[in-house]
Design an enzyme around this catalytic site. Structure first.
Site, PDB file in Angstrom:
ATOM      1  N   GLU A 171       0.841  -1.199   0.000  1.00 40.10           N
ATOM      2  CA  GLU A 171       0.000   0.000   0.000  1.00 40.10           C
ATOM      3  C   GLU A 171       0.872   1.242   0.000  1.00 40.10           C
ATOM      4  OE1 GLU A 171      -3.401  -0.506   2.993  1.00 40.10           O
ATOM      5  OE2 GLU A 171      -2.008  -2.095   3.564  1.00 40.10           O
ATOM      6  N   LYS A 211       2.267   4.563   1.302  1.00 41.30           N
ATOM      7  CA  LYS A 211       2.412   5.088   2.662  1.00 41.30           C
ATOM      8  C   LYS A 211       2.077   6.578   2.639  1.00 41.30           C
ATOM      9  CE  LYS A 211       5.554   5.203   6.614  1.00 41.30           C
ATOM     10  NZ  LYS A 211       5.488   6.657   6.855  1.00 41.30           N
ATOM     11  N   ASP A 258       1.597  10.280   3.663  1.00 40.82           N
ATOM     12  CA  ASP A 258       2.328  11.139   4.594  1.00 40.82           C
ATOM     13  C   ASP A 258       1.342  12.069   5.292  1.00 40.82           C
ATOM     14  OD1 ASP A 258       4.455  12.166   5.950  1.00 40.82           O
ATOM     15  OD2 ASP A 258       5.197  13.414   4.304  1.00 40.82           O
ATOM     16  N   TYR A 264      -7.102   2.263   6.462  1.00 39.34           N
ATOM     17  CA  TYR A 264      -6.235   1.151   6.043  1.00 39.34           C
ATOM     18  C   TYR A 264      -6.333  -0.093   6.928  1.00 39.34           C
ATOM     19  CZ  TYR A 264      -3.149   3.339   9.549  1.00 39.34           C
ATOM     20  OH  TYR A 264      -2.635   3.890  10.693  1.00 39.34           O
ATOM     21  N   LYS A 304      10.901   3.346   3.085  1.00 40.73           N
ATOM     22  CA  LYS A 304      10.928   4.807   3.015  1.00 40.73           C
ATOM     23  C   LYS A 304      11.661   5.249   1.741  1.00 40.73           C
ATOM     24  CE  LYS A 304       9.550   7.073   5.886  1.00 40.73           C
ATOM     25  NZ  LYS A 304       9.927   7.511   7.240  1.00 40.73           N
ATOM     26  N   CYS A 360       9.858  49.797  -2.311  1.00 39.63           N
ATOM     27  CA  CYS A 360       9.084  48.821  -3.080  1.00 39.63           C
ATOM     28  C   CYS A 360       9.633  48.707  -4.508  1.00 39.63           C
ATOM     29  CB  CYS A 360       7.618  49.233  -3.113  1.00 39.63           C
ATOM     30  SG  CYS A 360       6.594  48.190  -4.178  1.00 39.63           S
ATOM     31  N   CYS A 403       6.768  50.343  -6.936  1.00 38.43           N
ATOM     32  CA  CYS A 403       6.327  51.744  -6.909  1.00 38.43           C
ATOM     33  C   CYS A 403       7.304  52.674  -6.196  1.00 38.43           C
ATOM     34  CB  CYS A 403       4.948  51.854  -6.253  1.00 38.43           C
ATOM     35  SG  CYS A 403       4.968  51.500  -4.478  1.00 38.43           S
ATOM     36  N   CYS A 434       4.772  46.807   1.336  1.00 33.76           N
ATOM     37  CA  CYS A 434       4.523  48.101   0.720  1.00 33.76           C
ATOM     38  C   CYS A 434       3.112  48.506   1.124  1.00 33.76           C
ATOM     39  CB  CYS A 434       4.630  47.999  -0.803  1.00 33.76           C
ATOM     40  SG  CYS A 434       4.071  49.483  -1.667  1.00 33.76           S
ATOM     41  N   CYS A 481       0.095  51.263  -5.353  1.00 33.54           N
ATOM     42  CA  CYS A 481       1.176  50.429  -5.890  1.00 33.54           C
ATOM     43  C   CYS A 481       0.629  49.589  -7.047  1.00 33.54           C
ATOM     44  CB  CYS A 481       1.731  49.519  -4.806  1.00 33.54           C
ATOM     45  SG  CYS A 481       2.943  48.322  -5.412  1.00 33.54           S
TER      46      CYS A 481
END
Length: 668
Positions: A113, A115, A117, A222, A311, A405, A408, A423, A428
């Site tokens: 199956e 695995k 996460d 599962y 793994k 920025c 602008c 900003c 802007c």
């Protein structure tokens, strides 16, 4: 409708909606259009409002719990949730297979199956009804997270047989949901989740179930919690089929393998294809199929001898940082991005990686010209792991965030408590275009055909300066754009015109007010009913609304008190954009019962109702449940061990009921 007919119809609707929900969320095969589902759900809500005693725990309306809880209670698992041993290469797998055959003979089958996460959970069902859900914890003692698990739509609240059992599974966050969540957190200047697993675990440990509900979590079941042989089952694969038949969601990519060679081929296949999945996996689980063989092999102190987990190796690659670019989001957050020499990572070519903020760049000492190690966080988002300092030539350039920025030239600021630079210039151009892109997005005004490139082109050509200008566009203007044909222009004008009639919450979310997400926009729209009333609301009024905190209230007041925003709302109104809430709302006239029109606070531990059940029934009768006691509170419901809220209620001379009185009034 009398009560008998109402009960019959409620039962019919519950059955229908459970079936449609299973088809949509578990089978991924919608049985009816969304509009049909919504219509039936609204009918159920109306019946439950008329007859609150017909609100059953497995009703689709009870997916989301109510008030935040103060903490999680500990749960002792009837059967320990043991961890699996790990293997990391082909030889480890062959050694595992040899031990299995030495202990149980050569006639061995394995079930392989994916695995997942995520976060392991235990789900308890009593007579077919979901009654409790808990984390794995240390394997013996976990935490009760039932309220949060009820919000996961692939977890059935009622299964297809009236049996009592425990199932175990993995709750996870799909890749798309993870990406969207981190994008939203980045725009708010919040710390990003490192990967989908952390995001899922963090979501399930929220004290407010509504936050968990907003995270779009999913689950794969599962295993059964006890011995499958108690249910007449002899194999793990047979158990998975039984779980399927009960209405749970299992992973259909599993495979029964008759040899270790088939196991290795399965691992090789999914190591190559795992990036194509919509969820994150970090390996393959290998289990002996036969329960008889499992019993013969037994357990160690920590894990079963008949199962192991392979793994996947973490894929990290080297490349070079050629430049660091800056982008400005709709909230003004300036984000640095590393421009890389193209390199293949986890199946895709990567040329850019977010560096998030100045603090991260300094912490990792990343410089332009550095050789760096990169990987995909959760196999999705490219990230720079570290700089290879020992490979520096001396030509590398340290990077510093600018004081102004990049879009602008306004001065950048850092708000107290945030790591992001912002900003704050409302004119802007980068913020304006990003704000318009957000405004037309699917979850906001949903104007199909107005993608990022089209918005940028419209702004660049001077055809729009803000969102109100969208409603003054003509077909002739659109035809002047690159790659805009007659049909596309007509369709876009039609989509813009259709969005004028959207309900207020779509517009409110589309405005992009800081801290106001989709749910906040819906709550505010339902509460005030019109943009005009919301614009005139004070901070004190706003914080009295359940789920509207001080930050959101301050942000709303600051936004609407600016002259530019007030003029924008006038232009939207002149363009015939709807500014009222037109969604379904249950209205109960004040005085119709003991709760209608009142502000109510729940505190302490209730014995016969959960907080969520009490809140749902109060709100169904027109009451508003708040999280804090103030002069505007009408009533406090105090359970056992009520603390400071009860004391404040006594001080302010607010009416206080115990649970017995609450039940009397609810059942009238």
């Amino acid at each position: 409708m009398d009560r008998l007919k109402a009960e019959q119809r409620v039962n019919e609707l519950n059955e229908q909606l459970r079936g449609y929900g299973h088809a949509y969320y578990v089978l991924d095969k919608p049985a009816v259009p969304d509009s049909v589902y919504d219509q039936l759900l609204h009918e159920l809500i109306e019946l439950e409002t008329l007859y609150p005693d017909l609100i059953f725990p497995d009703s689709p309306t009870q997916r989301v719990g109510g008030s935040p809880i103060s903490g999680f209670e500990k749960v002792t698992h009837d059967q320990p949730m043991l961890s699996l041993s790990n293997v990391f290469n082909e030889q480890d797998i062959r050694d595992f297979d040899k031990r299995v055959r030495n202990g149980a003979g050569d006639n061995i089958q394995y079930v392989c199956e994916l695995k997942i996460d995520g976060l392991a959970v235990s789900l308890i069902y009593e007579n077919g009804q979901f009654s409790r859900g808990a984390t794995r914890g240390d394997g013996r003692i976990g935490e009760d997270i039932t309220a949060n698990l009820r919000t996961v739509r692939t977890i059935p609240l009622k299964i297809k047989k009236s049996v009592s059992l425990e199932v175990r599974g993995e709750v996870f966050m799909p890749k798309k949901s993870f990406h969207n969540l981190n994008e939203e957190r980045g725009e708010r200047g919040e710390e990003l989740f490192a990967n989908p697993r952390n995001a899922a675990a963090g979501s399930l440990r929220q004290l407010d179930p509504k936050i968990a509900a907003s995270r779009n979590l999913d689950v794969f079941i599962y295993a059964l919690g006890g011995d499958g042989q108690n249910y007449g089952l002899s194999e793990h694969e047979e158990t998975l089929q039984y779980i399927d038949a009960l209405g749970f969601k299992t992973n259909n990519e599993r495979q029964v393998c008759n040899s270790v060679e088939e196991v290795l081929a399965y691992i090789e296949k999914w190591n190559a294809q795992r990036t194509s999945l919509s969820y994150e996996i970090d390996g393959i689980v290998i289990k002996v199929n036969s329960y008889l063989h499992q019993q013969e092999l037994g357990f160690t102190a920590k894990s079963p001898k008949w199962a192991t987990a392979y793994k996947f190796p973490a894929e990290e690659v080297m490349t070079t940082v050629r430049d660091i670019e800056l982008s400005v989001g709709r909230t003004g957050v300036v984000t640095p991005t590393a421009i890389l020499d193209p390199v293949s990572v986890a199946g895709t070519t990567v040329q850019r990686a977010s560096l998030h903020n100045e603090d991260l760049i300094k912490e990792k000492d990343i410089r332009i010209g550095d050789r760096v190690i990169i990987r995909k966080a959760g196999d999705i988002i490219p990230e720079v792991v570290s700089a290879l300092i020992e490979q520096r030539t001396g030509d590398e350039e340290p990077f510093s965030m600018p004081e102004n920025c990049p879009a602008c030239d306004s001065e950048l600021i850092r708000i107290e408590g945030e790591v992001a630079l912002r900003c704050v210039n409302p004119q802007c151009p980068a913020q304006i275009t990003e704000g318009i892109i957000h405004f037309v997005s699917r979850n906001a005004m949903n104007i199909d055909g107005l993608g990022e490139k089209v918005v940028e082109q419209l702004y660049r050509e001077g055809l729009i300066a803000d969102i109100s200008d969208l409603y003054r566009l003509t077909k002739e203007q659109l035809l002047t754009l690159e790659r805009m044909g007659e049909k596309s222009a007509s369709n876009l004008i039609a989509a813009i015109d259709a969005s004028r009639s959207n309900s207020m919450e779509k517009l409110l979310f589309g405005l992009g007010i800081r801290h106001v997400g989709e749910r906040g926009a819906r709550i505010l729209s339902e509460h005030y009913g019109s943009m005009e009333k919301l614009m005139n609301a004070s901070q004190e009024e706003l914080v009295e609304i359940h789920e509207i905190g001080e930050k959101m209230a301050d942000s709303i007041v600051s936004y609407f008190e600016t002259e530019e925003v007030q003029q924008l709302m006038e232009r939207l109104a002149a363009a015939d954009v709807n500014l009222t809430y037109t969604g379904t709302r249950i209205r109960v006239e004040a005085g119709a019962n003991s709760f209608a029109g009142k502000k109510i606070v729940l505190t302490g531990k209730l014995e016969q109702l959960t907080r969520g059940e009490a809140q749902a029934r109060i709100e169904a009768l027109g009451g508003t449940v708040s999280g804090s006691v103030s002069k505007k509170t009408d009533l406090v419901i105090a359970g056992e061990e009520a603390g400071s809220k009860l004391a404040k209620a006594m001080e302010l001379k607010v009416d206080v009921w115990d649970e017995e009185r609450l039940l009397e009034e609810l059942n009238k």
